[in-house]
Write a protein that holds these residues in place. Structure first.
Motif, short mmCIF file in Angstrom:
data_model
loop_
_atom_site.label_atom_id
_atom_site.label_comp_id
_atom_site.label_asym_id
_atom_site.label_seq_id
_atom_site.Cartn_x
_atom_site.Cartn_y
_atom_site.Cartn_z
N ARG A 150 0.86 -1.27 0.12
CA ARG A 150 -0.05 0.11 0.13
C ARG A 150 0.89 1.19 0.04
O ARG A 150 0.44 2.41 -0.47
N GLY A 151 2.04 1.23 0.61
CA GLY A 151 2.84 2.42 0.51
C GLY A 151 3.48 2.73 -0.62
O GLY A 151 4.30 3.52 -0.78
N TYR A 152 3.26 1.77 -1.79
CA TYR A 152 3.97 2.04 -3.21
C TYR A 152 2.89 2.52 -4.17
O TYR A 152 1.69 1.80 -4.25
N ASP A 153 3.07 3.21 -5.05
CA ASP A 153 2.18 3.62 -5.97
C ASP A 153 2.46 2.84 -7.13
O ASP A 153 3.61 2.63 -7.55
N MET B 244 -8.25 -2.79 -2.71
CA MET B 244 -8.75 -3.05 -3.97
C MET B 244 -9.15 -1.59 -4.73
O MET B 244 -8.64 -1.40 -5.64
N TYR B 245 -9.99 -0.85 -3.96
CA TYR B 245 -10.41 0.46 -4.46
C TYR B 245 -10.04 1.72 -3.68
O TYR B 245 -10.26 2.64 -4.65
N ARG B 246 -9.44 1.42 -2.95
CA ARG B 246 -8.93 2.77 -2.27
C ARG B 246 -7.59 2.88 -2.57
O ARG B 246 -6.93 4.20 -2.73
N TYR B 247 -6.77 1.90 -2.50
CA TYR B 247 -5.29 1.86 -2.74
C TYR B 247 -5.03 1.18 -4.12
O TYR B 247 -3.98 1.07 -4.49
N ASP B 248 -6.10 1.01 -4.94
CA ASP B 248 -6.07 0.65 -6.31
C ASP B 248 -5.08 -0.61 -6.71
O ASP B 248 -4.33 -0.55 -7.64
N ASN B 249 -5.41 -1.26 -5.88
CA ASN B 249 -4.85 -2.68 -6.17
C ASN B 249 -5.66 -3.87 -6.72
O ASN B 249 -5.24 -5.05 -6.37
N ALA B 250 -6.78 -3.52 -7.31
CA ALA B 250 -7.68 -4.48 -7.73
C ALA B 250 -6.90 -5.51 -8.70
O ALA B 250 -7.27 -6.79 -8.46
#
Ligand SMILES: [Zn+2]
Ligand SMILES: [Zn+2]
Length: 261
Positions: free
Chosen positions: A153-156, A191-197
């Motif tokens: 989560r700490g990586y974009d 998935m949807y707040r940290y865009d990892n879906a």
């Protein structure tokens, strides 16, 4: 039984101020909160987070007498190998319906506050997933691996290829979980707040290909407005993988329920 959210926090966790009542007023489904347990090392200068089990149990009992929802008891175990015995001692004799397993920190720093400008993702993932493997091996009592991507989560903009490079260790983690009947959580906040879906899409495929069929979908809500956050999108992703059922846990026993439409 219908499926219900299986990862949420109330004021029994230090990072939430939400009340049970605010969740209960949104739904007639069973309600389970999963409150934080985290031990820290002296290096981290943070107070250990230890749930008030007696206060929590009393509150759940009181609400069960008032509401028809059926309130269950849960915990989110923040695992480190160094603290494994303290964790087991805390859990001994307590009747949680559901135990989530999380890797929040490495004994030196938390993964949300990681200085990702200084640590290459590839090296970080090796460390993070080796801690995760150690966790699933040492915590067979856990029912669900929560937010497998927490350390990312700490990586974009983590690319799928960067995760695919770690398939060997992810395979070991998932095989261990499957052997122990542990579910893979679709954490909709990740998935949807940290865009990892897209990373979940890959993990679902790998876990399923290895024989895993225990899935949960959870919001990780810290406030009632995030309850069941974007569940229909996560259900659709599972449908795409031909998953037809989810699991819920009561008294640490898994029960299959149909994937909601
Ligand atoms: Zn967590
Ligand atoms: Zn949580």
């Amino acid at each position: 039984m219908r499926y219900y959210d299986q990862h949420l926090h109330t004021y029994f966790s230090p990072d939430s101020r939400e009340t049970f009542e605010n969740y209960l007023n949104l739904t007639d489904l069973p309600l389970i909160s999963t409150e934080h347990l985290d031990f820290f090392s002296p290096l981290q200068r943070a107070d250990d987070v230890i749930p008030d089990y007696d206060g929590y149990s009393a509150k759940v009992e009181e609400l069960n007498a008032t509401y028809d929802n059926c309130l269950l008891k849960g915990i989110e175990v923040g695992f480190t190998y160094a603290d494994r015995h303290r964790i087991e001692e805390f859990l001994a004799g307590k009747d949680y319906d559901l135990k989530l397993l999380s890797i929040h920190h490495n004994g030196r720093h938390g993964f949300m506050t990681l200085n990702h400008d200084q640590k290459p993702l590839d090296i970080h993932l090796d460390e993070y997933f080796s801690l995760m493997l150690e966790a699933v091996q040492a915590a067979p009592y856990a029912n669900v691996l929560a937010h497998f991507d927490f350390g990312l989560r700490g990586y974009d903009d983590v690319q799928l290829q960067e995760l695919e490079r770690k398939e060997a260790i992810l395979t070991k983690i998932f095989r261990t979980m499957i052997r122990q009947d542990q579910a893979l959580e679709l954490n909709t906040r990740s998935m949807y707040r940290y865009d990892n879906a897209h990373l979940y899409d890959y993990a679902i495929g790998l876990y399923k290909q290895l024989g895993g069929n225990y899935f949960t979908v959870s919001s990780d809500a810290h406030r009632a407005s995030d309850y069941q956050l974007r569940f229909s999108d996560a259900f659709n992703m599972l449908r795409k993988h031909n998953v037809k059922q989810l699991v819920t846990f009561q008294n640490s026993e898994a029960n299959f329920v149909a994937l909601p439409n």
